[in-house]
Structures are given as C-alpha cells and as structure tokens.
Write an enzyme that holds these catalytic residues in place. Structure first.
Site, PDB file in Angstrom:
ATOM      1  N   SER A 634       0.679  -1.061   0.149  1.00  0.00           N
ATOM      2  CA  SER A 634      -0.095  -0.083  -0.087  1.00  0.00           C
ATOM      3  C   SER A 634       0.860   1.288  -0.135  1.00  0.00           C
ATOM      4  O   SER A 634       1.621   1.472  -0.882  1.00  0.00           O
ATOM      5  CB  SER A 634      -0.803  -0.201   1.183  1.00  0.00           C
ATOM      6  OG  SER A 634      -2.012   1.061   0.938  1.00  0.00           O
ATOM      7  N   ASP A 722      -9.528  -3.745  -5.480  1.00  0.00           N
ATOM      8  CA  ASP A 722      -9.149  -2.974  -4.581  1.00  0.00           C
ATOM      9  C   ASP A 722      -9.398  -1.545  -4.709  1.00  0.00           C
ATOM     10  O   ASP A 722      -9.524  -1.037  -5.786  1.00  0.00           O
ATOM     11  CB  ASP A 722      -7.560  -3.010  -4.726  1.00  0.00           C
ATOM     12  CG  ASP A 722      -6.923  -2.307  -3.415  1.00  0.00           C
ATOM     13  OD1 ASP A 722      -7.476  -1.460  -2.911  1.00  0.00           O
ATOM     14  OD2 ASP A 722      -5.850  -2.623  -3.409  1.00  0.00           O
ATOM     15  N   HIS A 754      -8.143  -4.818  -1.184  1.00  0.00           N
ATOM     16  CA  HIS A 754      -7.106  -4.386  -0.916  1.00  0.00           C
ATOM     17  C   HIS A 754      -6.113  -5.265   0.069  1.00  0.00           C
ATOM     18  O   HIS A 754      -5.005  -5.329   0.118  1.00  0.00           O
ATOM     19  CB  HIS A 754      -7.223  -3.142  -0.057  1.00  0.00           C
ATOM     20  CG  HIS A 754      -6.102  -2.217   0.268  1.00  0.00           C
ATOM     21  ND1 HIS A 754      -5.373  -1.700  -0.834  1.00  0.00           N
ATOM     22  CD2 HIS A 754      -5.401  -1.864   1.525  1.00  0.00           C
ATOM     23  CE1 HIS A 754      -4.108  -1.198  -0.201  1.00  0.00           C
ATOM     24  NE2 HIS A 754      -4.251  -1.198   0.922  1.00  0.00           N
TER      25      HIS A 754
END
Length: 782
Positions: A634, A722, A754
């Site tokens: 991320s 995501d 995600h």
C-alpha cells in the site's frame, strides 16, 4: 550496480520468454503548465473487456514465470499449515449474560462465531477445548455458510444488542468494502427481514434502532443513517451528511451503551457528536466544534467525558469534562467548553498518548514510548454507570413512528454536577501501573473488554519471537493471568530465535530505529542497542554474516510497525533469512513529530530513511546487496517504488504489494476513491504547484528512468477490486518498468480487494507464493 547477479533458480523452459506487450496509447495530462504524456493510463478502464483480458494475460504470464517455484510454494504452504492449530478457538469475552468466542475447524476457510451462557457473577472464562462442542453453545454466525458460492467473502462490523437478543452484521462478497447489513434474532437463529445495502463498516445498536454509514462515489463514508428495526430501509432517516470532502464519518456505541458516538474526521481535524441511546431520534450534540488541526477522541467516564486531544499538545493530553445529566437540555453542550476541562494526563514530548478506556473505577491508558506500544492502569474515582439495557422486544414490521418511541427510563446513575466541574484526585496523584512481561521489543495492547463493570481487562502481548499471548489483568492489583498463547505446532521454541533493536543514521542525522529477528543457529549476531548492550543472549557486536535479509517498511498515516509474531515468517528465518523492519519517518513509532517529518513536503524523508537503513545493514555486515530484499504494501508499496528508483543497486529483489506507485495521477483526480481525503497526507497538487512539483519529483511511476535494466527483480501484487489503491497503479508501473528494461512481474487477483484473497487457506497460499519468490531472489530457496 550489483556486485554479482542474484542467485535465483531458472523458470521452466516452456514459460514464455517475453511478457505480453502492453500497448502505448499516449494520454496527455496538463497541470500548472506541465504537460505529461502517459502511455498507459488507458489501463484504468476496468469496464473495458480488453483491459480485463490484458490483465488476465499479464497474470497468466507471471504465473508461468513463477511455475518453477511451485515445489517451494507448496512446501511453504505446508509449513504454515503444519505449524497452525487448524481447529482452534479464541479466548471467550464476556458481554452481558454470555461468553462470546470464535472458533475454526480444520478444512474450513472461515471462522464460526458462538457463545455460551455466563454465570451471573462469573468472570472466569469457561474452559473450552478445540474441537469439543461446549454445553449450551449457540452458533451465532457461521462465516463458511455465508461465504458459500462466493469467490470472496469478508465480514465487516458486528454488534450484539445490550440484551443479547439481536446481532447486527455486515458482509462483503466483492472485495470493494461495501457491505450488506443484516440482523439476526439470536433466539431463533433466523435473520430479520431488514436488509440495508451498500453500507460501510461499523454500526451502533440502540433500543429499537441501528445507526450505520454509507459512502459517496469516492468511497468516502459521508452519511450517517438511522434505521428503525422492523421497517423498510427506504424509510431510513438521514442523521447527518458531511459535505467537506476531506472528512469521513464513523459511528459506534460507547462501552457504557449510553451513547451512540459519531466521529467526523479528516487526517488532521476531528469532531465528535453524541446521541443519547435513550433518545435515538434526537439531534446529535457536538462535544467540541471542529478546529482546523485539532484532533480528539471521547470516552464516556460516567459523570464526565474524557477527551484525548492535541490542542497545544503535539503528543496529546488527556482531560476530563463534566457531562450534563440531560444531553438534550438547552445549553447542555456548554459543559463541554475547553476552559472547563481538568487535566488528567498532561502532555509529555517523549510519550505519544494513543487512547484511553474508562471502566467503573479504573482508566486504561494506551500509549507509546521508545517506539513500542504500552498499556498502563490507574484507579480513577468515577461513578459506576450501569450499561443501558435494550428494553424493546425484537421488532415486527410496523409503520414508522414520527415521534421518539416510549421506552423505559435508563437505570438511575449518580447525580451529575454541571457547575463547577467535579472535584477529583489531582492528576499527579494518579498512580499508573504499566503492564509488561519484561520481554525485549514487546508490544502490549488492550484487547476486547466490552463491559464497564468488569473487574479485569484483556491485553495481548507479542513480539517478533513470542506468539500472540492473551492475558487478563486484574484492575485492582495489576495481576497478570495467562489465558492463552497462540499455539505454534512442530516444536517451536522461542529461545531458538533472537531479536534486537539497531539504529541507522539518516542523511539529515536523524537516528532511525530498526528491529531485527533471526534464528540463532542459522545466524548469530547483533548490533549494540543505542546507549546499551545488545538485549539478546549473543552479546557480539558484529554480525557473523552476511546473511540473506528481508527489509520491511511502511512509513505513512502515523501507522506504526509494532513487534508482531508471524507463523509464515518462521519459514524464512529457518532458512537463514534475517527479517528487519525499518521504522521510517511517516509512521508513528516515535510520536507525532515522527509522523509529521514524513508527510507532505517532508515525504522524501520516508524514502531516504529506508535507503539509509538498507545501507547501514550492508555497512555493518548484516547482509550484502546481493542478499538483501525489500518489501512493503500500500503506502509501503509507494516506498518500494521510490527506493527502487533511488537505490536499485542496494537490493536483490523488491516486493511491492498493492502499491500506491502512481500517487500524483490519483491525487490530481478528486473523482477517484479517497483522493480528497488524502490531500492532508500528501498535499494538494491540483491547486498547489509546489506540491505538484514535489510529488512529481518522487512518485515512482513518473520517475522510472529510460534505462532501468540495472533494477533488481520486482514483483508487484494487486487485486482487481481494490478500492484503496486501484489495480491500475501497479499495472501501469510494471508496464513502464518493463519498457525501460526492468525485470518486473505483475500478479493480480481477479476476485479480491485491498487485503488480498479471502479465506485463511487461500491467504496462506498467497503468502507462500510471495515468500517463495523472496527466497528465490535472496538465494535462499531450497
């Protein structure tokens, strides 16, 4: 440049030598007079069948390139599975008249949630055994049944009503974090007719009503709704809508169950509103009106509200405010005026206060000092407040009332003074007892403790070498009662492994903490802890390496990488890999300043800190560039992309998971999910040319050089659904890397979000695949 090529195994002969070509389709982007031609922006259209087909082709090619690692992949998966007690259960948590727990069954992907009755005055958890159905058990929710027929499944918020008769639960079967809210009658096990679509996580159950939130087109939770149980969702009432696109909303119930609490927050500003549970149709009452840059949280402490805030207190302070006996009375909110606050825990520049939890006669303070989370307990002379019971029967479908329902009054509480603020023990006289087991690099955190009058609270302690361990702490004495240590099968012995803290020097002279863990008989060594001797048993000052080393990092949103135990990591350590965490700026390990020094126009510190840590580990003999891999996900994936551009010569491989590698393109478009809420973290390049120029100078996608043939192997992993970091970012990045000659792979899950795939076995396989690749580039594959 690498001194020598990394030692890796060879892909199968029948695997295609060249990746599928990603066509260039130039798309111009103009901001502040700067024209950028983006050859791969066309990949953003997930509704285009050609784009989906191209992504599937890329993933198939990656799978073919990784096929030679399949035997190692299977061994790593088997090791995770063999070390895990597959039929297991959690330590029961008491709420009202029941003990609640979750259990897993060998062969099943998801958890089963259940409860057993509690004795009226019993606080000793029932002795339950894995695989043995306890007397009186009632299954509340079987995630396996809910997941049947779906490729993806995730359980969102759950909440049991105060009388224990109703369960609210949320389900996501796409991975896009939009949940269907349902309600279950726990007496019959049947769901009520009430169904609310498209909710975001989190609910608050009050007598006859539930509060929930929904998101806008940018996936920002922006509305709070009130649903009357037994009525159609079309009749739900909008409680409030947050128009400022920087803010999101959340809702929950206080431990006392006296208030539904609505939080409106941006990255730097907070506003909390309270709704009395006995008057759920009343207007929410603001505690402190929002002030730019002031963050705060609220805890119900009976006659008072405890407010943790950063107004004039960078690392936060804790204050108490008088709570009026009638929240809806005219002028009642005046009691919340900041000038009426009394300080309970003053600001300390060396201690970051994270949270406070109030119980009948004690406070539990969560904070961090020396880069680790800690918990302390103090007696606090607050009055006992009984939880508000749910007094209405289970609902039936009936017309929606336009006036508040008539309910029994809440239990009588002690009288509340409104002026002046209640007299209390001066903060200096509060005696705090820190909870610790004395272990090196331990993380101590408060766990589920839902009842106001419980005599014990639950904490979890873990480290890089000690599995997750659950204790009950007796509030009156501080006694630690061991309830459970995470079982690790296969003869795991914590003393076979060592951990330590080291420090690297950043370019500006800042000392960056590093956590390291390794297996003693595969690698013996440590570096001295700053200002002290090493804390592990091997008191050598130089590593006996170099060893293969995996360096992990994140560095954003004030999120801290606290010590955590990992079963999959053992497979790396047992193969001689040292695991290290770079606690770079942008995280919260060393307080609010540590965060501020790694965001906005100081964001580059995050990247140069990580490079400094990598260089330190090489210079001090822990590893070499040929045996050093990097990993992050991320915002940590952004970190991976940045360090690939800054120092490709330092790494043998880089794994970027769901990587935020095209942040400038994303943050320039307010219509994309979560963009505007991110401006206070990264800056607003749309309106500020200086921010635009600064971001353009570091964003990984835009800074891939024309010749990236010297880059180490890169694995980018992502998911089609995501909503936090869109798949298009790693897809574009890999296309540009390959066009510049970098050896890059794109692995995309077509039915995930995600957090990756759902289901524990599927997740173990995903981790095993990623770890097989890491071992390969580190030269540590079997």
């Amino acid at each position: 440049m690498h001194d020598a090529p990394p030692v890796t195994t060879t892909p199968d002969d029948d695997a295609p030598a060249a990746p599928p070509l990603t066509p260039r389709r130039p798309t111009p982007r103009t901001h502040h007079g700067d024209v950028v031609i983006d050859d791969y922006e066309w990949l953003r259209d997930a509704d285009d069948p050609a784009v989906v087909a191209h992504l599937q082709e890329q993933d198939a090619w990656t799978r073919a390139r990784l096929a030679h690692l399949e035997p190692l992949h299977e061994r790593l998966f088997a090791e995770i599975k063999d070390r895990t007690l597959e039929t297991d259960l959690s330590v029961p948590v008491r709420l009202g008249g029941h003990w609640y727990y979750a259990r897993t069954v060998e062969g099943q992907q998801y958890a089963i949630h259940a409860r057993v009755p509690a004795a009226a005055d019993g606080w000793e958890p029932p002795a339950l055994s894995p695989g043995v159905e306890p007397a009186g058990e009632r299954v509340l929710l079987d995630e396996n049944a809910l997941a049947e027929g779906h490729e993806f499944f995730a359980l969102g918020g759950t909440e049991v009503s105060g009388d224990g008769r109703l369960l609210a639960y949320q389900v996501d079967t796409q991975g896009d974090e939009r949940y269907v809210l349902r309600f279950r009658d726990l007496a019959t096990g049947s769901d009520l007719p009430d169904v609310v679509e498209e909710t975001s996580p989190g609910v608050a159950l009050t007598p006859g009503y539930v509060f929930y939130t929904t998101v806008d087109d940018a996936w920002r939770p922006h509305r709070v709704w009130r649903h009357r149980l037994g009525s159609p969702s079309a009749d739900d009432v909008l409680v409030l809508e947050e128009p400022d696109e920087r803010f999101w909303v959340g809702v929950g119930l206080t431990r006392s169950q006296r208030f539904a609490q609505v939080e409106l927050a941006s990255k730097v500003t907070t506003e909390v509103r309270l709704i009395a549970a006995e008057a759920p149709t009343a207007e929410p009452v603001v505690v402190w009106p929002r002030r730019e840059g002031v963050e705060y949280t609220v805890e119900d402490a009976g006659a008072e509200l405890l407010v943790l805030h950063n107004s004039g207190a960078e690392n936060f302070e804790l204050v108490a405010l008088p709570l009026p006996d009638d929240l809806q009375a005219p002028g009642a909110s005046a009691a919340f005026a900041p000038e009426r606050a009394s300080v309970v825990v003053p600001h300390d520049p060396a201690v970051r206060l994270d949270g406070v939890d109030a119980f009948a006669r004690h406070l539990v303070l969560s904070y961090r000092r020396d880069a680790t989370p800690r918990v302390a307990i103090a007696a606090y002379p607050s009055p006992v407040v009984e939880p508000l019971p749910v007094v209405e029967p289970l609902p039936v479908v009936e017309p929606v009332e336009t006036t508040p329902p008539v309910v029994d009054p809440p239990p009588v509480v002690e009288p509340v003074e409104t002026t002046p603020p209640p007299t209390r023990t001066p903060p200096a006289l509060l005696t705090w007892r820190e909870i610790t087991t004395g272990e090196t690099l331990e993380a101590v955190q408060l766990d589920a403790s839902p009842m106001l009058d419980q005599p014990m609270v639950r904490v979890v302690v873990e480290s890089f070498t000690t599995p997750r361990t659950v204790y009950d702490v007796v509030l009156a004495t501080g006694e630690l009662i061991l309830r459970k240590r995470q079982p690790v099968l296969g003869g795991y012995t914590p003393s076979d492994y060592a951990q330590t803290r080291a420090w690297a020097t950043a370019p500006d002279g800042t000392q960056i903490p590093i956590s390291l863990v390794w297996r003693r008989d595969r690698f013996v060594g440590s570096v001295p802890v700053r200002g002290s001797e090493p804390t592990n048993r091997h008191r050598t000052h130089e590593p006996t390496g170099p060893a293969p080393l995996l360096l992990y990092g994140y560095g954003a949103y004030e999120y801290s990488l606290d010590p955590w135990f990992s079963v999959p990591r053992l497979s790396l350590l047992d193969r001689g890999v040292v695991f290290a965490v770079a606690h770079v700026r942008g995280g919260g390990e060393l307080g609010r300043r540590w965060y501020d020094d790694g965001k906005l126009l100081a964001k580059r510190n995050t990247f140069t800190d990580f490079v400094a840590v990598a260089q330190h580990l090489v210079d001090t003999g822990w590893t070499t560039p040929q045996r050093l891999a990097a990993e992050g996900g991320s915002a940590g994936g952004l970190l991976m992309g940045a360090v690939a551009n800054l120092a490709p010569h330092l790494f043998a491989g880089i794994h970027a998971a769901v990587p935020f590698v095209d942040p400038l393109t994303s943050i320039l478009d307010p219509s994309l999910p979560l963009t505007v809420t991110e401006w206070e973290e990264w800056g607003n390049p749309l309106d500020d040319p200086d921010v635009y120029a600064y971001m353009k100078g570091y964003t990984p996608y835009e800074n891939v050089p024309a010749d990236a043939s010297a880059y180490p192997p890169i694995l980018a992993t992502t998911s089609l659904h995501d909503t936090r970091v869109l798949y298009v970012e790693p897809a574009k990045w890999v296309a540009r890397l390959r066009a510049a000659g970098a050896p890059a792979l794109l692995r995309i899950e077509m039915s995930a979000g995600h957090g990756g795939v759902s289901g524990r076995y599927s997740r173990w396989r995903q981790i095993a695949e990623e770890n097989a690749w890491l071992l390969d580039v580190l030269g540590a594959a079997d």
